[in-house]
Write a protein that holds these residues in place. Structure first.
Motif, PDB file in Angstrom:
ATOM      1  N   ALA A 120      67.956  75.525  60.859  1.00 13.76           N
ATOM      2  CA  ALA A 120      67.655  76.160  59.575  1.00 13.76           C
ATOM      3  C   ALA A 120      68.800  75.993  58.583  1.00 13.76           C
ATOM      4  O   ALA A 120      68.571  75.754  57.391  1.00 13.76           O
ATOM      5  CB  ALA A 120      67.350  77.641  59.791  1.00 13.76           C
ATOM      6  N   ALA A 121      70.035  76.112  59.047  1.00 15.29           N
ATOM      7  CA  ALA A 121      71.175  75.978  58.140  1.00 15.29           C
ATOM      8  C   ALA A 121      71.248  74.573  57.547  1.00 15.29           C
ATOM      9  O   ALA A 121      71.569  74.400  56.368  1.00 15.29           O
ATOM     10  CB  ALA A 121      72.472  76.320  58.862  1.00 15.29           C
ATOM     11  N   ALA A 122      70.950  73.564  58.364  1.00 11.22           N
ATOM     12  CA  ALA A 122      70.969  72.191  57.863  1.00 11.22           C
ATOM     13  C   ALA A 122      69.854  71.972  56.841  1.00 11.22           C
ATOM     14  O   ALA A 122      70.052  71.292  55.818  1.00 11.22           O
ATOM     15  CB  ALA A 122      70.842  71.214  59.023  1.00 11.22           C
ATOM     16  N   TRP A 123      68.677  72.529  57.103  1.00 11.90           N
ATOM     17  CA  TRP A 123      67.582  72.430  56.129  1.00 11.90           C
ATOM     18  C   TRP A 123      67.965  73.112  54.820  1.00 11.90           C
ATOM     19  O   TRP A 123      67.734  72.559  53.734  1.00 11.90           O
ATOM     20  CB  TRP A 123      66.326  73.087  56.710  1.00 11.90           C
ATOM     21  CG  TRP A 123      65.447  72.152  57.473  1.00 11.90           C
ATOM     22  CD1 TRP A 123      65.664  71.630  58.711  1.00 11.90           C
ATOM     23  CD2 TRP A 123      64.188  71.630  57.028  1.00 11.90           C
ATOM     24  NE1 TRP A 123      64.626  70.827  59.079  1.00 11.90           N
ATOM     25  CE2 TRP A 123      63.699  70.802  58.076  1.00 11.90           C
ATOM     26  CE3 TRP A 123      63.420  71.781  55.878  1.00 11.90           C
ATOM     27  CZ2 TRP A 123      62.486  70.131  57.984  1.00 11.90           C
ATOM     28  CZ3 TRP A 123      62.207  71.113  55.785  1.00 11.90           C
ATOM     29  CH2 TRP A 123      61.751  70.293  56.831  1.00 11.90           C
ATOM     30  N   GLN A 124      68.539  74.305  54.905  1.00 12.66           N
ATOM     31  CA  GLN A 124      68.926  75.012  53.689  1.00 12.66           C
ATOM     32  C   GLN A 124      69.953  74.202  52.897  1.00 12.66           C
ATOM     33  O   GLN A 124      69.859  74.083  51.675  1.00 12.66           O
ATOM     34  CB  GLN A 124      69.484  76.393  54.018  1.00 12.66           C
ATOM     35  CG  GLN A 124      69.785  77.207  52.765  1.00 12.66           C
ATOM     36  CD  GLN A 124      70.424  78.539  53.059  1.00 12.66           C
ATOM     37  OE1 GLN A 124      71.454  78.608  53.729  1.00 12.66           O
ATOM     38  NE2 GLN A 124      69.818  79.617  52.555  1.00 12.66           N
ATOM     39  N   ALA A 125      70.929  73.620  53.607  1.00 16.04           N
ATOM     40  CA  ALA A 125      71.971  72.838  52.927  1.00 16.04           C
ATOM     41  C   ALA A 125      71.385  71.589  52.280  1.00 16.04           C
ATOM     42  O   ALA A 125      71.767  71.217  51.164  1.00 16.04           O
ATOM     43  CB  ALA A 125      73.072  72.476  53.915  1.00 16.04           C
ATOM     44  N   ARG A 126      70.440  70.938  52.973  1.00 13.45           N
ATOM     45  CA  ARG A 126      69.842  69.719  52.418  1.00 13.45           C
ATOM     46  C   ARG A 126      69.042  70.031  51.157  1.00 13.45           C
ATOM     47  O   ARG A 126      69.120  69.304  50.152  1.00 13.45           O
ATOM     48  CB  ARG A 126      68.942  69.065  53.474  1.00 13.45           C
ATOM     49  CG  ARG A 126      68.252  67.790  52.975  1.00 13.45           C
ATOM     50  CD  ARG A 126      67.739  66.964  54.138  1.00 13.45           C
ATOM     51  NE  ARG A 126      66.750  67.655  54.923  1.00 13.45           N
ATOM     52  CZ  ARG A 126      65.440  67.651  54.670  1.00 13.45           C
ATOM     53  NH1 ARG A 126      64.977  66.998  53.613  1.00 13.45           N
ATOM     54  NH2 ARG A 126      64.599  68.275  55.448  1.00 13.45           N
ATOM     55  N   LEU A 127      68.291  71.121  51.175  1.00 11.49           N
ATOM     56  CA  LEU A 127      67.541  71.505  49.990  1.00 11.49           C
ATOM     57  C   LEU A 127      68.475  71.998  48.885  1.00 11.49           C
ATOM     58  O   LEU A 127      68.231  71.765  47.692  1.00 11.49           O
ATOM     59  CB  LEU A 127      66.507  72.572  50.348  1.00 11.49           C
ATOM     60  CG  LEU A 127      65.344  72.080  51.215  1.00 11.49           C
ATOM     61  CD1 LEU A 127      64.529  73.254  51.733  1.00 11.49           C
ATOM     62  CD2 LEU A 127      64.464  71.114  50.443  1.00 11.49           C
ATOM     63  N   ALA A 128      69.558  72.666  49.280  1.00 11.50           N
ATOM     64  CA  ALA A 128      70.520  73.138  48.284  1.00 11.50           C
ATOM     65  C   ALA A 128      71.199  71.973  47.574  1.00 11.50           C
ATOM     66  O   ALA A 128      71.555  72.080  46.396  1.00 11.50           O
ATOM     67  CB  ALA A 128      71.557  74.033  48.943  1.00 11.50           C
ATOM     68  N   ALA A 129      71.381  70.861  48.267  1.00  9.35           N
ATOM     69  CA  ALA A 129      71.958  69.684  47.618  1.00  9.35           C
ATOM     70  C   ALA A 129      71.070  69.193  46.487  1.00  9.35           C
ATOM     71  O   ALA A 129      71.549  68.557  45.538  1.00  9.35           O
ATOM     72  CB  ALA A 129      72.169  68.576  48.642  1.00  9.35           C
ATOM     73  N   ALA A 130      69.774  69.506  46.564  1.00  2.76           N
ATOM     74  CA  ALA A 130      68.837  69.177  45.489  1.00  2.76           C
ATOM     75  C   ALA A 130      68.628  70.361  44.543  1.00  2.76           C
ATOM     76  O   ALA A 130      67.699  70.351  43.739  1.00  2.76           O
ATOM     77  CB  ALA A 130      67.497  68.747  46.086  1.00  2.76           C
ATOM     78  N   ARG A 131      69.507  71.372  44.656  1.00  4.94           N
ATOM     79  CA  ARG A 131      69.468  72.566  43.821  1.00  4.94           C
ATOM     80  C   ARG A 131      68.189  73.378  44.037  1.00  4.94           C
ATOM     81  O   ARG A 131      67.574  73.881  43.093  1.00  4.94           O
ATOM     82  CB  ARG A 131      69.621  72.214  42.329  1.00  4.94           C
ATOM     83  CG  ARG A 131      70.854  71.403  41.986  1.00  4.94           C
ATOM     84  CD  ARG A 131      72.128  72.220  42.165  1.00  4.94           C
ATOM     85  NE  ARG A 131      73.294  71.520  41.641  1.00  4.94           N
ATOM     86  CZ  ARG A 131      74.113  70.757  42.380  1.00  4.94           C
ATOM     87  NH1 ARG A 131      73.901  70.648  43.682  1.00  4.94           N
ATOM     88  NH2 ARG A 131      75.147  70.144  41.836  1.00  4.94           N
TER      89      ARG A 131
END
Length: 334
Positions: free
Chosen positions: A293-304
């Motif tokens: 989940a943390a990796a998914w959140q970070a990946r989506l956060a990179a796209a703001r």
């Protein structure tokens, strides 16, 4: 303060216990500090708030809604709209408040502390409020209870409860903050007239969370105590006017339910194609199981794009619905 040492809380001579800051959705400031960008760059899918709010027009309120103390006629208009919309039974009262969270924080002080059942997992405001007022919070439904909290539908799982869950206890709270997506599921017709309180959120379905408006419906004795605790004029003049008009707009509500239902299916399809498994949720938010989940959140956060993960799970991620104009960005990021 021990479980039984609560007479001072009831009398108002001391403050409830302090609690640590709690995990919530939102928090774009923290996301920006970690991933960059400005607030206007971000899509916040962490809160479960309708991204297409009820359209507020200046014609809804008079000028003195901003300059005069709220009057009884405006408060009565909001109460009448709430009673009609939610089909409040005779013998139950309606209490508007500055947000459901303001009610949640005060409800545990309505009676002497005891044992309260709050099934897990669910969001943490109720447990924190009861703990702060000296209650023993238990996830075990072992029969030796003084109160029960039911989140209906549950946040974040989206699970609905049955009327049989509304056993007679001194205090039964049903949090229906997300129930307006499916009003036919409401437990209000089954709520005990004594000891029962249903909570309604205005900010979630109507999408105007910044207005700070919520409702308690139920036992007139308990609601009178809540009203006394909140003091006079708990709801602002603009909130009274906007709330009354929005609650009476059935056409908008029907259209919104259809849109949210279609959008939740669309989001499920995107996430499943990306490898996520639909685990639960409602038409205002969806819950998915992922490998990290943390990796998914970070990946989506990179796209703001800001999402919600949970300190008690490393595989669950929750996404709210995007506004119609933002789907291309969601699809590209997922």
């Amino acid at each position: 303060m021990t479980q039984n040492d609560n007479s001072s809380v009831l009398s108002g001579s001391v403050s409830p216990q302090r609690v640590a800051p709690r995990d919530h959705g939102g928090g774009l400031d923290g996301a920006m500090a970690c991933f960059g960008g400005t607030r206007c760059d971000w899509i916040d899918l962490s809160t479960g708030i309708n991204p297409c709010p009820w359209p507020v027009a200046a014609s809804v309120w008079s000028a003195d809604a901003w300059t005069a103390l709220p009057d009884r006629a405006a408060a009565q208009a909001l109460n009448d709209a709430a009673r009609t919309l939610w089909q409040v039974p005779d013998g139950m009262d309606v209490l508007p408040a500055p947000g459901a969270s303001a009610l949640i924080a005060r409800i545990p002080a309505l009676m002497r502390a005891g044992r309260v059942h709050i099934a897990q997992p669910t969001y943490n405001e109720h447990a924190a409020a009861f703990t702060a007022h000296g209650w023993k919070v238990t996830p075990l439904d072992d029969g030796a209870l003084d109160a029960r909290v039911i989140v209906h539908p549950n946040n974040p799982t989206g699970a609905w409860s049955l009327p049989s869950a509304l056993e007679n206890l001194p205090l039964v709270i049903v949090d229906e903050s997300f129930c307006d997506i499916a009003p036919e599921q409401s437990l209000l017709p089954h709520l005990p007239h004594e000891g029962g309180i249903i909570l309604k959120s205005f900010g979630k379905f109507w999408g105007l969370a910044g207005l700070r408006l919520g409702f308690a419906i139920g036992d007139p004795v308990l609601l009178a105590r809540l009203a006394e605790a909140m003091g006079p004029w708990p709801v602002s003049g603009p909130a009274l006017a906007i709330g009354a008009a929005a609650l009476a707009d059935r056409e908008w509500a029907d259209q919104t339910r259809r849109r949210l239902a279609a959008d939740s299916l669309r989001l499920d399809g995107l996430m499943q194609k990306a490898g996520a498994k639909v685990t639960g949720g409602t038409d205002l938010f969806r819950l998915y199981t992922v490998n990290d989940a943390a990796a998914w959140q970070a990946r989506l956060a990179a796209a703001r794009i800001w999402t919600r993960i949970f300190p008690w799970s490393d595989r669950l991620i929750r996404l709210g619905m995007p506004a119609p104009a933002l789907w291309d960005r969601i699809e590209a990021a997922v």
